[in-house]
Design a protein around this motif. Structure first.
Motif, PDB file in Angstrom:
ATOM      1  N   LEU A 250      13.969  20.016  32.114  1.00  0.00           N
ATOM      2  CA  LEU A 250      13.450  19.191  33.251  1.00  0.00           C
ATOM      3  C   LEU A 250      13.086  18.014  32.880  1.00  0.00           C
ATOM      4  CD1 LEU A 250      11.271  22.396  34.824  1.00  0.00           C
ATOM      5  CD2 LEU A 250      13.148  21.135  36.011  1.00  0.00           C
ATOM      6  N   ASN A 251      13.628  17.054  33.705  1.00  0.00           N
ATOM      7  CA  ASN A 251      13.159  15.705  33.491  1.00  0.00           C
ATOM      8  C   ASN A 251      12.227  15.312  34.615  1.00  0.00           C
ATOM      9  OD1 ASN A 251      12.993  12.949  32.725  1.00  0.00           O
ATOM     10  ND2 ASN A 251      14.872  12.261  33.260  1.00  0.00           N
ATOM     11  N   PHE A 252      10.734  15.665  34.326  1.00  0.00           N
ATOM     12  CA  PHE A 252       9.851  15.385  35.272  1.00  0.00           C
ATOM     13  C   PHE A 252       9.533  13.869  35.705  1.00  0.00           C
ATOM     14  CE2 PHE A 252       8.698  19.214  32.854  1.00  0.00           C
ATOM     15  CZ  PHE A 252       8.536  20.123  33.765  1.00  0.00           C
ATOM     16  N   TYR A 253       9.418  13.641  36.869  1.00  0.00           N
ATOM     17  CA  TYR A 253       9.345  12.129  37.311  1.00  0.00           C
ATOM     18  C   TYR A 253       7.919  11.854  37.208  1.00  0.00           C
ATOM     19  CZ  TYR A 253      14.036  12.880  38.863  1.00  0.00           C
ATOM     20  OH  TYR A 253      15.323  13.294  38.958  1.00  0.00           O
ATOM     21  N   GLY A 254       6.808  12.876  36.749  1.00  0.00           N
ATOM     22  CA  GLY A 254       5.590  12.240  36.777  1.00  0.00           C
ATOM     23  C   GLY A 254       4.734  13.747  36.924  1.00  0.00           C
ATOM     24  N   PRO A 255       3.328  13.235  36.831  1.00  0.00           N
ATOM     25  CA  PRO A 255       2.410  14.558  36.997  1.00  0.00           C
ATOM     26  C   PRO A 255       2.475  15.269  38.414  1.00  0.00           C
ATOM     27  CG  PRO A 255       0.984  12.513  37.112  1.00  0.00           C
ATOM     28  CD  PRO A 255       2.672  12.054  36.786  1.00  0.00           C
ATOM     29  N   PRO A 256       1.674  15.958  38.714  1.00  0.00           N
ATOM     30  CA  PRO A 256       1.620  16.986  40.039  1.00  0.00           C
ATOM     31  C   PRO A 256       1.232  15.707  41.096  1.00  0.00           C
ATOM     32  CG  PRO A 256       0.676  18.313  38.450  1.00  0.00           C
ATOM     33  CD  PRO A 256       0.869  16.985  37.708  1.00  0.00           C
ATOM     34  N   ARG A 257       2.056  15.947  42.028  1.00  0.00           N
ATOM     35  CA  ARG A 257       2.163  15.316  43.425  1.00  0.00           C
ATOM     36  C   ARG A 257       2.573  13.899  43.212  1.00  0.00           C
ATOM     37  NH1 ARG A 257       1.127  19.383  43.047  1.00  0.00           N
ATOM     38  NH2 ARG A 257      -0.744  20.759  43.610  1.00  0.00           N
ATOM     39  N   THR A 258       3.690  13.748  42.515  1.00  0.00           N
ATOM     40  CA  THR A 258       4.228  12.452  42.094  1.00  0.00           C
ATOM     41  C   THR A 258       5.530  12.455  43.150  1.00  0.00           C
ATOM     42  OG1 THR A 258       3.901  12.287  39.853  1.00  0.00           O
ATOM     43  CG2 THR A 258       5.793  11.025  40.638  1.00  0.00           C
ATOM     44  N   LEU A 259       6.175  13.561  43.590  1.00  0.00           N
ATOM     45  CA  LEU A 259       7.359  13.449  44.552  1.00  0.00           C
ATOM     46  C   LEU A 259       7.103  13.231  45.822  1.00  0.00           C
ATOM     47  CD1 LEU A 259       9.079  16.633  42.982  1.00  0.00           C
ATOM     48  CD2 LEU A 259       9.669  14.102  42.483  1.00  0.00           C
ATOM     49  N   ASN A 260       7.751  12.977  46.703  1.00  0.00           N
ATOM     50  CA  ASN A 260       7.535  12.694  48.233  1.00  0.00           C
ATOM     51  C   ASN A 260       7.076  14.176  48.837  1.00  0.00           C
ATOM     52  OD1 ASN A 260       8.425   9.834  48.116  1.00  0.00           O
ATOM     53  ND2 ASN A 260      10.418  10.568  48.114  1.00  0.00           N
ATOM     54  N   ILE A 261       5.918  14.059  49.231  1.00  0.00           N
ATOM     55  CA  ILE A 261       5.102  15.207  49.789  1.00  0.00           C
ATOM     56  C   ILE A 261       4.673  14.806  50.998  1.00  0.00           C
ATOM     57  CG2 ILE A 261       3.463  17.132  49.700  1.00  0.00           C
ATOM     58  CD1 ILE A 261       4.189  16.692  46.412  1.00  0.00           C
ATOM     59  N   ILE A 262       4.899  15.748  52.059  1.00  0.00           N
ATOM     60  CA  ILE A 262       4.420  15.640  53.569  1.00  0.00           C
ATOM     61  C   ILE A 262       3.524  16.938  53.960  1.00  0.00           C
ATOM     62  CG2 ILE A 262       4.913  15.010  56.107  1.00  0.00           C
ATOM     63  CD1 ILE A 262       7.369  13.630  54.977  1.00  0.00           C
ATOM     64  N   PRO A 263       2.283  16.728  54.441  1.00  0.00           N
ATOM     65  CA  PRO A 263       1.799  17.974  54.615  1.00  0.00           C
ATOM     66  C   PRO A 263       2.367  18.766  56.008  1.00  0.00           C
ATOM     67  CG  PRO A 263       0.122  16.349  54.072  1.00  0.00           C
ATOM     68  CD  PRO A 263       1.540  15.434  53.936  1.00  0.00           C
TER      69      PRO A 263
END
Length: 686
Positions: A250-263
Motif C-alpha cells: 500500500l502506498n498511503f496518501y497520508g494519515p487517516p482522513r487524508t482521502l476525499n471523505i463526505i459524511p
C-alpha cells in the motif's frame, strides 16, 4: 649530557619508490568489508520487520501527505451523521433504506463504480431490503462486500484429523447479491501485526477478487488484455491485475482522513455530489479514535491512536491499482548491486581522506543515502531499505580510520627505519604525527609551524679562549639547558649548528595552543640559562608560517632541514634582539590574542632583506616599569609626533634606566627636529 646534531646528510641512492598496489588492496578490502556489512544489515533476522515498523513509517512521515486523488470519494457512515439524521447510534442498526439512498445518490452523481464496505448478512423485514436491492440493480455498478468464513475440516483416513483449513465466501443476502455487479471479500494480510499490503485476489481462492480489485474490474468492464495505449486507465489497471503480483504494498496518501471523505448526512441532506467518473466507496469512517470500530494499524496511523478504517484502506488500494502507484519493494538484485556500488564508492572516496574529512564525507553520504531512498520512495514509489546503506557508511568510516591508523603506524615504522642514521626517532615520530604525513627522503613535507630560533651571544669570544675539549663540554651543558624547555613544551628540534638551534611547533592540530607552548619554551630558555655559568646569554626569535621539511642539497650531499620564509624571518627577528637589547622577540602572528604570556609591543620593523613590515613583541620574564607610558610613547612615535615620543621615551628611561627598547627609540629620535618617521616603521639595515 650530549645532544645529537639534527642535520642529516642524505644521498640520492637512499630514495625509493612507493608500492602502488597497497592502496588498491586496501581499497578492495575495505569495499568488501563494507559490502558485507550492508548485506548483513539487510539480511539479519528481524531486519525486514525493522524496516517495516521503523523505516517505512519514517519514510511516509518524511514524504508527507499527498493531495487526495480525485478519482475516488468515500461516503462516510459515522456517528455524527447518525445524530443529524436521527438514526440509531449503533451503525449496524441503520435502516437499509439509508444505504439505498447513498447508493442512489452516488448513481445520480454518475459514479463510475460503487463499492459498499458493509456486510448485509440476512434479510430485514420491513427495513428497506427491496429499496436497497432496487438501488443496487438500478446503479448497475455496485460491488458488495462478502464475508470470509474459515472452517476447519477433518481429513478422513489420515492422522492429520482436523488440520485442513478451508476459506469460504459468505455472500450477502441473496436478493442483494444477485442485484450487485460483483461480490468481493476484503481480507487483509498483516506483516506481522500491521497492514502494509493488500491482496488483489484471495490467496486461497485465486478467482475471487478483493474489494479494490473488483471495483477496478467493474469500472473497466471486460477489457481485451493485454493492456493497450488507447485503453482507459481502469481497463489498463484491470489487465495489470492478471499479470502483476497478487500481494501489493500500500502506498498511503497520508494519515487517516487524508482521502476525499463526505459524511453520509451531507450526502443525503445536501445536493447530489459530483462524483462523475469517480469511484465511490461507502463504509464506516470516524474522525476520532474512540468511535472508530473498523480500524487497522498502518504505517501512517496517527500518534493519538486513530488508525485507518477498512474503507480507507480499500479506497487507497483501489487508487494504487488504478493509478499504478502501488509501493514496489526493490528487487534483491537491485539492492545487492546498489550496496556493492555504494561500497566501492565509499571505499574509493573515504580512503584518501584524513579522519576529519572522512567523518564529514560519512555524514554527507549518509544524508545522500537518505535523500536517495526518500526520492525513490516519493517519486518512483520504490521502497529501498535504509538501514543497510547507513550500515555501509558507518563501517566505511570506521574501516577508513582503522586502515589509516594501521598505515600510519607502518609508515612511521618505515620512516624510522629509513632515517635512523639521519634523524632521531622521536623527531621523525613527532613530525609524522603532527603533520599527518611522514617525511620522505625524497619528498618534502609541507606544514604550518611556529619557528623558534636561538643564538648564544658571545659564543665566538668564549670559543677563542677554551681548548676544544673544554668547549665541547661547555656546549653540551649549554644545549642540555637550552633543549629541556623546548622538549617540555613539545617542540621538535630539527637543526643545531654551533650555538644556534631551530625548533618547530606544527600548528595543524594544536592551533593557538602551539603558539603558547612556543612562547613558554622561549621564556623557559631564559630562565634555564639565567644561572648558566658559561657566559652564554641567549637571544630568541619567534615567527609562524608555512614551511617544508625535506632534503636540501645537490650531487652526493643532502641535508634534511626546514626551509621557508618563516625560518628566515624568525632568524631576522632573533638578530634584532641585539639592537633592541632584548632577549625574546616574537611577531604579531605568533602573539595574536594569546593569553597566559606577558609581553609588550615594541613597534613595527622592516627586517633586513624584507619588503613588508612586521609588528614585534617582547616576551617578558618579569614585569616592566612604566608600561602605559611606554605604550603611549610608542603610539606617538607611530603617529609621527616626534617631540612627544622623545619626551615620553626619556621619561620612561628616567623611571627605568634599564629599559633598552626605550633607549633604542630615544637614540633613533635624536637629531630629528620633528621629522616624521615613515609610517612609524623602523628599517633594520643589513
Amino acid at each position: 649530557m650530549t645532544t645529537q646534531i639534527i642535520r642529516p646528510a642524505v644521498g640520492r641512492a637512499q630514495t625509493g619508490g612507493v608500492d602502488q598496489r597497497k592502496p588498491l588492496r586496501s581499497g578492495l578490502m575495505l569495499a568488501a568489508v563494507v559490502w558485507l556489512a550492508g548485506l548483513v544489515a539487510w539480511q539479519l533476522p528481524g531486519a525486514d520487520r525493522f524496516e517495516r515498523e521503523v523505516t517505512l513509517p519514517w519514510l511516509f512521515a518524511q514524504r508527507g501527505p499527498l493531495p487526495a486523488p480525485a478519482e475516488a470519494t468515500i461516503f462516510a457512515i459515522d456517528s455524527a451523521s447518525a445524530r443529524r439524521l436521527g438514526l440509531p447510534s449503533r451503525l449496524a442498526d441503520w435502516p437499509r433504506r439509508i444505504h439505498a439512498d447513498l447508493i442512489g445518490r452516488a448513481a445520480q452523481g454518475r459514479a463510475a463504480v460503487i463499492a459498499v464496505d458493509v456486510y448485509f448478512a440476512r434479510a430485514r423485514s420491513g427495513d428497506g431490503d427491496a429499496a436497497l436491492a432496487g438501488a443496487i440493480s438500478d446503479a448497475g455498478n455496485v460491488v458488495l462486500f462478502g464475508n470470509l468464513e474459515r472452517q476447519v475440516q477433518d481429513v478422513p483416513g489420515t492422522q492429520a484429523q482436523g488440520q485442513l483449513r478451508v476459506d469460504r465466501l459468505r455472500r450477502p443476502y441473496k436478493p442483494l447479491a444477485d442485484a450487485a455487479a460483483a461480490v468481493a471479500t476484503f481480507a487483509l494480510p498483516k506483516s506481522p501485526t500491521r497492514v502494509d499490503t493488500v491482496w488483489t485476489y484471495h490467496p486461497a481462492m485465486p478467482t475471487l477478487a478483493t474489494l479494490p480489485a473488483a471495483a477496478v474490474q467493474v469500472q473497466a468492464g471486460s477489457p481485451s488484455c493485454p493492456a493497450k495505449p488507447q485503453m482507459t486507465r481502469a481497463q489498463r489497471a484491470a489487465c495489470d491485475l492478471t499479470v502483476g503480483a497478487n500481494e501489493r504494498m500500500l502506498n498511503f496518501y497520508g494519515p487517516p482522513r487524508t482521502l476525499n471523505i463526505i459524511p453520509a448526512a451531507d450526502v443525503l441532506l445536501g445536493q447530489v455530489p459530483d462524483v462523475a467518473g469517480r469511484a465511490v466507496f461507502i463504509g464506516h469512517v470516524e474522525p476520532y479514535f474512540p468511535n472508530q470500530l473498523d480500524s487497522f494499524l498502518t504505517a501512517v496511523s496517527r500518534p493519538d491512536g486513530l488508525d485507518l478504517s477498512g474503507v480507507e484502506i480499500a479506497t487507497t488500494a483501489y487508487l494504487n491499482l488504478l493509478r499504478g502507484e502501488s509501493l514496489k519493494p526493490a528487487s534483491p538484485g537491485i539492492i545487492a548491486g546498489g550496496l556493492l556500488v555504494g561500497a566501492l564508492v565509499l571505499a574509493a572516496s573515504s580512503l584518501p581522506l584524513r579522519p576529519v574529512g572522512a567523518s564529514v564525507l560519512a555524514v554527507t553520504l549518509a544524508g545522500a543515502a537518505y535523500l536517495a531512498v526518500l526520492t525513490a520512495f516519493g517519486r518512483f514509489h520504490v521502497w529501498l531499505p535504509l538501514a543497510p546503506w547507513w550500515a555501509e557508511v558507518t563501517v566505511a568510516l570506521l574501516g577508513t580510520l582503522v586502515l589509516r591508523a594501521r598505515d600510519s603506524g607502518r609508515e612511521r615504522q618505515q620512516v624510522a627505519a629509513a632515517f635512523r642514521h639521519y634523524l632521531p626517532a622521536h623527531v621523525v615520530e613527532r613530525v609524522a604525527r603532527e603533520t599527518g604525513s611522514a617525511p620522505s627522503q625524497s619528498r618534502p613535507v609541507p606544514l604550518r609551524a611556529v619557528c623558534l630560533i636561538s643564538d648564544a651571544a658571545g659564543y665566538t669570544t668564549v670559543s677563542e679562549h677554551l681548548p676544544a675539549a673544554a668547549l665541547r663540554e661547555l656546549i653540551n651543558q649549554y644545549y642540555a639547558a637550552l633543549l629541556a624547555p623546548i622538549r617540555v613544551q613539545g617542540g621538535i628540534v630539527t637543526d643545531i649548528v654551533g650555538d644556534s638551534a631551530l625548533a618547530l611547533w606544527p600548528v595543524r592540530h594544536g592551533g593557538i595552543a602551539q603558539q603558547l607552548r612556543a612562547c613558554r619554551a622561549a621564556l623557559g630558555i631564559q630562565q634555564a640559562l639565567a644561572g648558566f655559568g658559561g657566559g652564554l646569554p641567549t637571544r630568541v626569535g619567534l615567527h609562524v608560517g608555512e614551511l617544508v621539511l625535506g632534503p636540501v642539497g645537490a650531487l652526493d650531499h643532502y641535508e634534511y632541514r626546514a626551509v621557508g620564509d618563516v625560518v628566515n624571518t624568525a632568524s631576522r627577528i632573533e638578530v634584532l634582539n641585539k639592537r633592541l637589547g632584548t632577549q625574546v622577540l616574537a611577531s604579531h602572528e605568533v602573539i595574536g590574542s594569546l593569553t597566559g604570556v606577558d609581553c609588550r609591543r615594541v613597534g613595527r620593523f622592516r627586517l633586513a632583506g624584507k619588503t613588508d613590515a612586521v609588528v614585534l613583541y617582547e616576551l617578558l620574564a618579569v614585569p616592566v616599569a612604566a608600561r602605559p607610558l611606554f605604550e603611549w610613547a610608542l603610539d606617538a612615535f607611530a603617529a609621527g609626533d616626534v617631540g612627544a615620543a622623545r619626551d615620553a621615551f626619556a621619561e620612561v628611561l628616567a623611571t627605568d634606566p634599564g629599559d633598552t627598547v626605550a633607549a633604542f627609540y630615544l637614540a633613533s629620535l635624536q637629531g630629528q627636529n620633528d621629522k616624521v618617521p615613515s609610517d612609524g616603521v623602523i628599517v633594520v639595515p643589513k
